[in-house]
Design a protein around this motif. Sequence first.
Motif, PDB file in Angstrom:
ATOM      1  N   LYS A  76      -6.173  -8.912 -19.157  1.00 18.91           N
ATOM      2  CA  LYS A  76      -4.735  -8.777 -19.415  1.00 18.91           C
ATOM      3  C   LYS A  76      -4.296  -7.318 -19.231  1.00 18.91           C
ATOM      4  CE  LYS A  76      -5.706  -8.308 -24.383  1.00 18.91           C
ATOM      5  NZ  LYS A  76      -5.877  -9.093 -25.627  1.00 18.91           N
ATOM      6  N   TYR A  78      -6.629  -3.819 -18.655  1.00 19.45           N
ATOM      7  CA  TYR A  78      -6.564  -2.655 -19.546  1.00 19.45           C
ATOM      8  C   TYR A  78      -6.153  -1.392 -18.779  1.00 19.45           C
ATOM      9  CZ  TYR A  78      -8.616  -5.451 -23.332  1.00 19.45           C
ATOM     10  OH  TYR A  78      -8.852  -6.403 -24.293  1.00 19.45           O
ATOM     11  N   ARG A 124     -15.301 -13.445 -25.568  1.00 21.46           N
ATOM     12  CA  ARG A 124     -14.148 -12.934 -24.808  1.00 21.46           C
ATOM     13  C   ARG A 124     -14.127 -11.411 -24.899  1.00 21.46           C
ATOM     14  NH1 ARG A 124     -11.719 -16.425 -28.559  1.00 21.46           N
ATOM     15  NH2 ARG A 124     -10.777 -14.582 -29.503  1.00 21.46           N
ATOM     16  N   CYS A 125     -14.545 -10.741 -23.830  1.00 18.48           N
ATOM     17  CA  CYS A 125     -14.635  -9.273 -23.875  1.00 18.48           C
ATOM     18  C   CYS A 125     -13.574  -8.601 -23.027  1.00 18.48           C
ATOM     19  CB  CYS A 125     -15.996  -8.809 -23.390  1.00 18.48           C
ATOM     20  SG  CYS A 125     -17.290  -9.190 -24.562  1.00 18.48           S
ATOM     21  N   GLY A 126     -12.927  -7.625 -23.624  1.00 18.32           N
ATOM     22  CA  GLY A 126     -11.999  -6.770 -22.903  1.00 18.32           C
ATOM     23  C   GLY A 126     -12.525  -5.346 -22.913  1.00 18.32           C
ATOM     24  N   ILE A 127     -12.241  -4.632 -23.987  1.00 20.35           N
ATOM     25  CA  ILE A 127     -12.466  -3.178 -24.030  1.00 20.35           C
ATOM     26  C   ILE A 127     -13.887  -2.772 -23.657  1.00 20.35           C
ATOM     27  CG2 ILE A 127     -13.084  -2.979 -26.511  1.00 20.35           C
ATOM     28  CD1 ILE A 127     -10.552  -0.678 -24.776  1.00 20.35           C
ATOM     29  N   ASN A 149     -14.500 -11.097 -29.735  1.00 21.22           N
ATOM     30  CA  ASN A 149     -14.109 -10.072 -28.769  1.00 21.22           C
ATOM     31  C   ASN A 149     -15.282  -9.094 -28.640  1.00 21.22           C
ATOM     32  OD1 ASN A 149     -13.978  -8.856 -31.260  1.00 21.22           O
ATOM     33  ND2 ASN A 149     -11.986  -7.886 -30.936  1.00 21.22           N
ATOM     34  N   THR A 150     -15.051  -7.937 -27.999  1.00 21.05           N
ATOM     35  CA  THR A 150     -16.150  -6.997 -27.753  1.00 21.05           C
ATOM     36  C   THR A 150     -16.897  -6.644 -29.035  1.00 21.05           C
ATOM     37  OG1 THR A 150     -15.024  -6.045 -25.845  1.00 21.05           O
ATOM     38  CG2 THR A 150     -16.713  -4.682 -26.912  1.00 21.05           C
ATOM     39  N   ARG A 175      -1.537 -14.211 -36.569  1.00 27.85           N
ATOM     40  CA  ARG A 175      -0.786 -13.782 -35.398  1.00 27.85           C
ATOM     41  C   ARG A 175      -0.376 -15.003 -34.588  1.00 27.85           C
ATOM     42  NH1 ARG A 175      -3.494  -9.524 -31.160  1.00 27.85           N
ATOM     43  NH2 ARG A 175      -4.535 -11.399 -30.392  1.00 27.85           N
ATOM     44  N   LYS A 179      -5.878 -22.952 -30.205  1.00 26.81           N
ATOM     45  CA  LYS A 179      -6.079 -21.707 -30.967  1.00 26.81           C
ATOM     46  C   LYS A 179      -5.869 -21.964 -32.458  1.00 26.81           C
ATOM     47  CE  LYS A 179      -6.233 -17.149 -31.474  1.00 26.81           C
ATOM     48  NZ  LYS A 179      -5.332 -16.150 -30.935  1.00 26.81           N
ATOM     49  N   HIS A 200      -9.625 -15.772 -33.385  1.00 27.99           N
ATOM     50  CA  HIS A 200      -9.732 -14.345 -33.053  1.00 27.99           C
ATOM     51  C   HIS A 200      -9.993 -13.568 -34.334  1.00 27.99           C
ATOM     52  CE1 HIS A 200      -9.328 -10.934 -30.469  1.00 27.99           C
ATOM     53  NE2 HIS A 200      -8.112 -10.578 -30.822  1.00 27.99           N
ATOM     54  N   LEU A 237      -3.510 -16.565 -22.747  1.00 23.12           N
ATOM     55  CA  LEU A 237      -3.628 -16.476 -24.208  1.00 23.12           C
ATOM     56  C   LEU A 237      -2.303 -16.681 -24.932  1.00 23.12           C
ATOM     57  CD1 LEU A 237      -6.002 -13.386 -24.276  1.00 23.12           C
ATOM     58  CD2 LEU A 237      -6.615 -15.690 -25.052  1.00 23.12           C
ATOM     59  N   TYR A 268      -7.485   1.494 -26.450  1.00 28.73           N
ATOM     60  CA  TYR A 268      -6.733   0.371 -25.888  1.00 28.73           C
ATOM     61  C   TYR A 268      -5.336   0.823 -25.437  1.00 28.73           C
ATOM     62  CZ  TYR A 268      -9.943  -2.851 -28.474  1.00 28.73           C
ATOM     63  OH  TYR A 268     -11.012  -3.531 -28.972  1.00 28.73           O
ATOM     64  N   VAL A 282     -11.601 -10.513 -20.362  1.00 24.49           N
ATOM     65  CA  VAL A 282     -10.168 -10.373 -20.635  1.00 24.49           C
ATOM     66  C   VAL A 282      -9.613  -9.311 -19.678  1.00 24.49           C
ATOM     67  CG1 VAL A 282      -8.438  -9.832 -22.370  1.00 24.49           C
ATOM     68  CG2 VAL A 282     -10.530 -11.035 -23.038  1.00 24.49           C
TER      69      VAL A 282
END
Length: 369
Positions: free
Chosen positions: A38, A42, A222-225, A206-207, A136, A129, A165, A84, A352, A36
């Motif tokens: 976006k 980050y 799906r990993c971001g942080i 996610n993470t 959300r 989704k 999610h 997304l 974040y 991720v």
Amino acid sequence: MPKANETVLEIDLRALTHNFNYLTSKLQSNTKFLAVVKAFAYGSDAVEIANHLEKLEVDYFAVAYTREGVLLRDAGITTPILVLHPQPINFETIIERCLEPSIYNAKVLNEFIAVAEQQKQKDYPVHIKFNTGLNRLGFWENDVDYIVSKLKATSAIVAKSLFSHLAASEDPNETEFSNRQINSFKATAKEFEVKMAYKPWLHLCNTSGVINYPEGHLDMVRCGIGLYGFGNSASEDNNLKPIASLKSVISQIHMIEKGETVGYNRAYTSKGFEKTATIPIGHADGLGRHYGNENGFVFINGNKAPIIGNVCMDMIMVNITDIECKEGDEVILFDAEKKASTLAESSGTISYEILTAISQRIKRKIISS
Ligand SMILES: *Cc1c(COP(=O)(O)O)cnc(C)c1O
């Protein structure tokens, strides 16, 4: 590392490699990895991060908005990109730039089908989704029949994946809720597979989902942080390396008498003969006003210096009464040891937010060896 002599966000690609390897080590070998990126990856630099992750053979990228995907395509990124949170006004751009939309409700589904058909697309990949409790974005579980009827009636698009999610994957008190989300997503996916007679990829984690819910890894995560070095817990933070360091410099030092005030609205009053430093970073750079009035702090020559008074647009003042330092000395807002998460928590926020707030006017410096 040479000391900072202006405000700079250093981005360490070696730490990014470490975090990518750590997160992928949690996965089965056939589980795909979506990064991720976006919000400028980050708050770092989306193009630099995406280029590096492409070299590490990441499977997918995700961004929130269409124009973030366009930025990556303009920079030559060729890996598939999931958008997304797209809006119908951008659907032509999405197709033109080979971006793949999240389809989160009937309006988006119908409008995307209309644009894809009008452009004579065949099997254009989309990602459906489902809402399993975050409330959300996403279809309800009982929308499967509707989605299936729409997909069967067109050859312009194909559901490449189904996803959902988790609402509280980092919270050990919410395992029951998270497990309910995982199970309900699996049941919805099963129903879809039976009715469509094929299996799209499934993804949910996610993470913190990767770390806490191995049974939810499915076909892709799906990993971001985590890529950026934060694991939402003290123990996981130790396994990851923050990629971003925010540094600055002392512009000017003031000696002030007891009773003098500092900054706008005279928000700080000196308690004695004090020494202050002015630093070129402010709320326009992403250091919000909530860090002011001794909530937030910086480090100068290893010592903690609280931010005094109100945060200005382009600068802060800190108390350095007991710190040996001079004009031109380096200032650390956060780095690999002095964690951004600690500074964030000083003012009631999270890693974040502090990372993604770092404004584009701050110079980025890429460190790769
Ligand atoms: C932002 C986002 C992620 C990444 O979450 P992290 O906690 O940063 O790993 C994954 N999936 C969706 C849908 C997101 O919006």
